[in-house]
Design an enzyme around this catalytic site. Structure first.
Site, PDB file in Angstrom:
ATOM      1  N   GLU A 159      -5.435   3.926   5.818  1.00 12.31           N
ATOM      2  CA  GLU A 159      -4.951   3.744   4.453  1.00 12.31           C
ATOM      3  C   GLU A 159      -5.205   4.988   3.590  1.00 12.31           C
ATOM      4  O   GLU A 159      -4.351   5.355   2.792  1.00 12.31           O
ATOM      5  CB  GLU A 159      -5.660   2.523   3.859  1.00 12.31           C
ATOM      6  CG  GLU A 159      -4.857   1.849   2.798  1.00 12.31           C
ATOM      7  CD  GLU A 159      -5.706   1.036   1.852  1.00 12.31           C
ATOM      8  OE1 GLU A 159      -6.475   0.185   2.300  1.00 12.31           O
ATOM      9  OE2 GLU A 159      -5.579   1.253   0.656  1.00 12.31           O
ATOM     10  N   SER A 196     -10.970  -0.410   2.217  1.00 11.54           N
ATOM     11  CA  SER A 196     -10.331  -0.684   3.514  1.00 11.54           C
ATOM     12  C   SER A 196      -9.886   0.636   4.126  1.00 11.54           C
ATOM     13  O   SER A 196      -9.185   1.402   3.482  1.00 11.54           O
ATOM     14  CB  SER A 196      -9.078  -1.535   3.338  1.00 11.54           C
ATOM     15  OG  SER A 196      -9.375  -2.752   2.741  1.00 11.54           O
ATOM     16  N   ARG A 243       0.802  -1.225   0.000  1.00 14.58           N
ATOM     17  CA  ARG A 243       0.000   0.000   0.000  1.00 14.58           C
ATOM     18  C   ARG A 243       0.841   1.285   0.000  1.00 14.58           C
ATOM     19  O   ARG A 243       0.438   2.305   0.547  1.00 14.58           O
ATOM     20  CB  ARG A 243      -0.937   0.045   1.222  1.00 14.58           C
ATOM     21  CG  ARG A 243      -2.044  -0.954   1.183  1.00 14.58           C
ATOM     22  CD  ARG A 243      -3.006  -0.621   0.048  1.00 14.58           C
ATOM     23  NE  ARG A 243      -4.211  -1.378   0.104  1.00 14.58           N
ATOM     24  CZ  ARG A 243      -4.391  -2.604  -0.407  1.00 14.58           C
ATOM     25  NH1 ARG A 243      -3.385  -3.214  -1.000  1.00 14.58           N
ATOM     26  NH2 ARG A 243      -5.551  -3.202  -0.336  1.00 14.58           N
TER      27      ARG A 243
HETATM   28  N1  EPU Z   1     -11.810 -10.718   8.680  1.00 11.62           N
HETATM   29  C1  EPU Z   1     -12.549 -10.871   9.821  1.00 11.62           C
HETATM   30  N2  EPU Z   1     -13.573  -9.990  10.045  1.00 11.62           N
HETATM   31  C2  EPU Z   1     -13.876  -9.007   9.174  1.00 11.62           C
HETATM   32  C3  EPU Z   1     -13.086  -8.841   8.003  1.00 11.62           C
HETATM   33  C4  EPU Z   1     -12.056  -9.714   7.772  1.00 11.62           C
HETATM   34  O1  EPU Z   1     -12.305 -11.753  10.636  1.00 11.62           O
HETATM   35  O2  EPU Z   1     -14.823  -8.258   9.445  1.00 11.62           O
HETATM   36  C5  EPU Z   1     -10.751 -11.697   8.397  1.00 11.62           C
HETATM   37  C6  EPU Z   1     -11.167 -12.597   7.208  1.00 11.62           C
HETATM   38  O3  EPU Z   1     -11.905 -13.677   7.624  1.00 11.62           O
HETATM   39  C7  EPU Z   1      -9.838 -13.001   6.634  1.00 11.62           C
HETATM   40  C8  EPU Z   1      -8.925 -11.833   6.945  1.00 11.62           C
HETATM   41  O4  EPU Z   1      -9.564 -11.063   7.949  1.00 11.62           O
HETATM   42  O5  EPU Z   1      -9.349 -14.161   7.236  1.00 11.62           O
HETATM   43  C9  EPU Z   1      -8.616 -10.989   5.720  1.00 11.62           C
HETATM   44  O6  EPU Z   1      -9.806 -10.478   5.141  1.00 11.62           O
HETATM   45  P1  EPU Z   1      -9.941 -10.233   3.563  1.00 11.62           P
HETATM   46  O7  EPU Z   1      -9.511 -11.438   2.834  1.00 11.62           O
HETATM   47  O8  EPU Z   1     -11.287  -9.698   3.287  1.00 11.62           O
HETATM   48  O9  EPU Z   1      -8.848  -9.162   3.219  1.00 11.62           O
HETATM   49  P2  EPU Z   1      -8.315  -7.882   4.003  1.00 11.62           P
HETATM   50  O10 EPU Z   1      -6.943  -8.195   4.478  1.00 11.62           O
HETATM   51  O11 EPU Z   1      -9.302  -7.436   5.009  1.00 11.62           O
HETATM   52  C10 EPU Z   1      -7.140  -6.842   1.919  1.00 11.62           C
HETATM   53  C11 EPU Z   1      -7.101  -5.505   1.249  1.00 11.62           C
HETATM   54  C12 EPU Z   1      -8.344  -5.311   0.393  1.00 11.62           C
HETATM   55  C13 EPU Z   1      -8.405  -6.434  -0.652  1.00 11.62           C
HETATM   56  C14 EPU Z   1      -8.422  -7.777   0.090  1.00 11.62           C
HETATM   57  C15 EPU Z   1      -8.387  -8.955  -0.833  1.00 11.62           C
HETATM   58  C16 EPU Z   1      -5.844  -4.108   2.785  1.00 11.62           C
HETATM   59  C17 EPU Z   1      -5.871  -2.972   3.732  1.00 11.62           C
HETATM   60  N3  EPU Z   1      -7.013  -4.448   2.241  1.00 11.62           N
HETATM   61  O12 EPU Z   1      -8.233  -6.822   2.824  1.00 11.62           O
HETATM   62  O13 EPU Z   1      -8.217  -4.086  -0.293  1.00 11.62           O
HETATM   63  O14 EPU Z   1      -9.537  -6.311  -1.456  1.00 11.62           O
HETATM   64  O15 EPU Z   1      -7.267  -7.864   0.957  1.00 11.62           O
HETATM   65  O16 EPU Z   1      -7.140  -9.078  -1.423  1.00 11.62           O
HETATM   66  O17 EPU Z   1      -4.782  -4.657   2.526  1.00 11.62           O
HETATM   67  C18 EPU Z   1      -8.790  -1.764  -0.173  1.00 11.62           C
HETATM   68  O18 EPU Z   1      -7.588  -1.545  -0.061  1.00 11.62           O
HETATM   69  O19 EPU Z   1      -9.626  -0.855  -0.200  1.00 11.62           O
HETATM   70  C19 EPU Z   1      -9.242  -3.143  -0.248  1.00 11.62           C
HETATM   71  C20 EPU Z   1     -10.526  -3.456  -0.268  1.00 11.62           C
END
Ligand code: EPU
Length: 345
Positions: free
Chosen positions: A335, A239, A165
């Site tokens: 972010e 995010s 990021r």
């Molecule tokens: N999780 C929870 N509770 C929640 C949300 C997530 O327990 O309410 C857990 C999920 O179960 C999972 C883990 O957290 O095990 C990761 O969640 P997710 O796969 O949805 O990805 P993220 O790490 O929350 C990142 C990016 C997103 C991108 C996704 C998919 C960042 C800050 N965000 O989210 O990017 O779409 O991975 O690759 O790195 C953005 O930057 O705006 C964005 C949406």
């Protein structure tokens, strides 16, 4: 020639839809426009703020100075000296339109980035990534205008110094650059990138050769729609917090206390933690105040519940970060970029 509008409402120019007024606003569609805007800002003593697609921006209710939106457009196909296909796009093109155009022309390689709101320029600045692919992996080069020297610079992927990021364009030195256009190198031999857990699950039992880029695109759109708010209905910046990086020791300590914690080991002795998990485990998923709330389907997303300002978002987000810090001893960093305040988060 640029047209400067004063006391301009910016509410519709960001995906968060926050109430905001800029002291001055202009768009620039040529290098001459950029030069003129920079000269006017200097003359009037205005700070210059760049605004792209507005998908990663929190605008304060009043933004002093000149908000400048570059509107460089166009999408074309080129072939480089080594025979690779490049897709060259103006920095103001919506990233999703570029993804759509490549697929329409039978070019796979960007489909994992489908449905990310915002512009090509913004996606490069923050090295947008989703579902197993980051912009840095596809960027061949980009051209940028240097507002201090007035020169146009060509930057290679290495020059962009990409990280999670982040990029050179976020550094003190790189902030003077305005991205004008960018070239993406499309893989000569396309293979589906389905390493993201929820994505791979959709293709279980399928031979990789039988999968088409459009199917990956459709799956990514579906997953996004199930987790993220529909940008046409609910304002957000995607995010809101970065996934925090902590030492391995800290991660181990936390896992002992909270065995379900989601962690990703990184190279070296660090681990990335899922901020969404931390926020949910702190009991804040779906928590809402008057104008700002935590999205009930994904705790990493803060949403505008109607009429929010940047000040509301800042106050609310600090509250969330404080509660996570108290509960887990982990610091969350936002972010999006805050425009109109010099205060640190
Ligand atoms: N999780 C929870 N509770 C929640 C949300 C997530 O327990 O309410 C857990 C999920 O179960 C999972 C883990 O957290 O095990 C990761 O969640 P997710 O796969 O949805 O990805 P993220 O790490 O929350 C990142 C990016 C997103 C991108 C996704 C998919 C960042 C800050 N965000 O989210 O990017 O779409 O991975 O690759 O790195 C953005 O930057 O705006 C964005 C949406």
């Amino acid at each position: 020639m640029i047209r400067i509008q004063t006391e301009k409402r910016l509410d519709t120019l960001t995906t968060f839809g926050l109430r905001s007024t800029a002291e001055a606003f202009a768009q620039a569609s040529s290098i001459e426009d950029l030069q003129e805007a920079a000269a006017v800002a200097r003359e009037r003593g205005w700070k210059l703020h760049l605004l792209g697609g507005g998908s990663n921006t929190v605008l304060m209710s009043r933004v002093p100075g000149l908000v400048l939106q570059p509107v460089f457009r166009g999408i074309r196909r080129e072939t480089d000296a080594s025979g690779s296909v490049l897709v060259v796009a103006g920095a103001a093109e919506a990233l999703d339109d570029v993804v759509g155009a490549t697929l329409q022309h039978g070019l796979g390689g960007l489909e994992n980035l489908a449905a990310i709101p915002g512009s090509v320029g913004g996606a490069i600045v923050q090295n947008a990534s989703a579902y197993g692919l980051e912009i840095a992996e596809r960027l061949a080069w980009c051209r940028a205008w240097d507002r201090e020297t007035g020169e146009i610079r060509l930057l290679t992927t290495e020059d962009c110094d990409f990280g999670y990021r982040t990029s050179y364009f976020k550094s003190e030195e790189g902030r003077r650059l305005v991205i004008i256009e960018a070239a993406f190198r499309m893989p000569a031999e396309w293979k589906p990138e389905i390493s993201y857990k929820g994505l791979g699950a959709r293709f279980e039992g399928r031979a990789p050769e039988s999968i088409r880029p459009e199917e990956v695109e459709a799956a990514v759109r579906e997953i996004r729609a199930s987790k993220l708010p529909d940008p046409a209905e609910t304002g957000s910046a995607g995010s809101f917090f970065k996934n925090p990086v902590v030492t391995r020791i800290k991660a181990r300590e936390l896992i002992t206390l909270h065995p379900k914690l989601v962690t990703y080991p990184l190279a070296g002795s660090r681990s990335k933690l899922a901020a969404g998990w931390l926020i949910e485990a702190a009991g804040l998923k779906g928590y809402a105040e008057e104008t700002v709330g935590v999205w009930p389907a994904h705790a990493l997303i803060l949403v505008n519940r109607g009429g929010a300002t940047g000040e509301d978002v800042l106050r609310f987000a600090r509250g969330i970060a404080e509660r996570v810090e108290r509960r887990f001893g982990v610091t969350l960093e936002p972010e999006p970029v805050f425009v109109g305040t010099d205060e640190a988060f």
